[in-house]
Design an enzyme around this catalytic site. Sequence first.
Site, PDB file in Angstrom:
ATOM      1  CG  ASP B  52       3.696  78.370 -45.756  1.00 25.65           C
ATOM      2  OD1 ASP B  52       2.757  78.914 -44.875  1.00 25.65           O
ATOM      3  OD2 ASP B  52       4.572  78.116 -45.605  1.00 25.65           O
ATOM      4  CE1 TYR B 111       2.123  69.511 -48.573  1.00 31.58           C
ATOM      5  CE2 TYR B 111       2.412  67.544 -47.285  1.00 31.58           C
ATOM      6  CZ  TYR B 111       1.930  69.045 -47.440  1.00 31.58           C
ATOM      7  OH  TYR B 111       1.141  69.691 -46.272  1.00 31.58           O
TER       8      TYR B 111
END
Lengths: 252, 252
Positions: B52, B111
């Site tokens: 994103d 992540y």
Amino acid sequence: MKRIKLTVAYDGTDYCGWQVQPNGVTIEEILNREISGLTGEEIRVIGASRTDSGVHALGNVAVFDTKCSIPAERFAYALNRRMPEDIVIVRSEQVADDWHPRYQDVITKTYEYHIYNASVPNPMKRRTSTFVSFPLDIDQMRKGASYLIGEHDFVSFCNVRTNTSDTVRTVYDIMIDQNGEDICIRITGNGFLYNMVRIIVGTLIRVGRGFYTPERVKEILEAGERTEAGVTAPPQGLVLVEIRYGNENENE
Amino acid sequence: MKRIKLTVAYDGTDYCGWQVQPNGVTIEEILNREISGLTGEEIRVIGASRTDSGVHALGNVAVFDTKCSIPAERFAYALNRRMPEDIVIVRSEQVADDWHPRYQDVITKTYEYHIYNASVPNPMKRRTSTFVSFPLDIDQMRKGASYLIGEHDFVSFCNVRTNTSDTVRTVYDIMIDQNGEDICIRITGNGFLYNMVRIIVGTLIRVGRGFYTPERVKEILEAGERTEAGVTAPPQGLVLVEIRYGNENENE
């Protein structure tokens, strides 16, 4: 009228340094504009350290005088609501009317220099560290740094802009920490000449690469000539971390 | 014709995410432009993870097919000379002609989410971490995170854009490290739903604040409703660190 001391942090990447100048936006200019806007007075701050273009701070210091009724401690909050997000007022407090950030007794000034030492640059660290792709021998760098501790004439480690004839400074400590690819050189002293930290770092990088022996640092110091030292390391790795003053809280 | 796999790092702050779109510049667009410029072909990369807007990567993956004679391993170097400084090709290598970064077997995806937890924001960390001003109880966050480890239906932790009916994923590990004001939440799994990491982090922050008990995380997971979890944490703290594939080097 009261004198307010601000402790100022900034990401210096997008500024032409601290001091107001015609070629671009500076930290001082933003402070003047936003404090003036807040107080309705025409404010010109006096800064402690005129950091160069691209250099950062976590604890630079500025003062200004105001008749504004906002309590001293609330200026930080009120100003942060107006500031761009790359400048933050860490703290605001009242100081004596003659307190001056440059002429006041400085006990210590601390800088950090951040190096990202890997085979490929890390784009997330490009604004706040200097990329060095060749291996660095940290132990040799520490040994070289040890020669700089103490009171010395640091004329070999300053660039010509210095308008002082007194080039003697005391370096209290140089700590070099390595954490994976991140190297941090933390230097504390009673004051630093123009570009002194960046020239020390440039010289220590040469030691780390093996271009200079650690003893070369001692020879450079003793030579008393700027041309002897390594290149000035680039600005983006440098952070003014803290300035500690004597009698700091005399008004409290 | 050969298929080249790129490992791509970027500071996502100034991009509208990975995927090409009309509203702004994206990582994919820059890659297409620069690889096309280098090879003289019209290249459209296929990416592994469509991060994103504002999200970063140290190890996103993209492939493209080329007839260009540059050796596979040299593409990284050749491309980095053309790239803006906030995108870096970490590595380039040849893969099998049918190797696909999204359909290939993923062993693990990792992540990190970075939080800067202090009373005042740090302008040097604003692009790469999320500022949280209230105290966080790390032990409670760790306890809450422990309920997420293992194979679960994570439908409570995904936003609606997900176009998959299979919302079962396996989280192998969640490590929460605190180093002064810096908190890093490192999550490894076999795959993640849309916004899953950011919703997990938003939920754990609520636990850290004391708004949720750690056991609430278990209840949210079992509820199977997105409305139960905490808010989606903002993008700037998130980094796609690594994607590990099975049979990764089958061509070597």
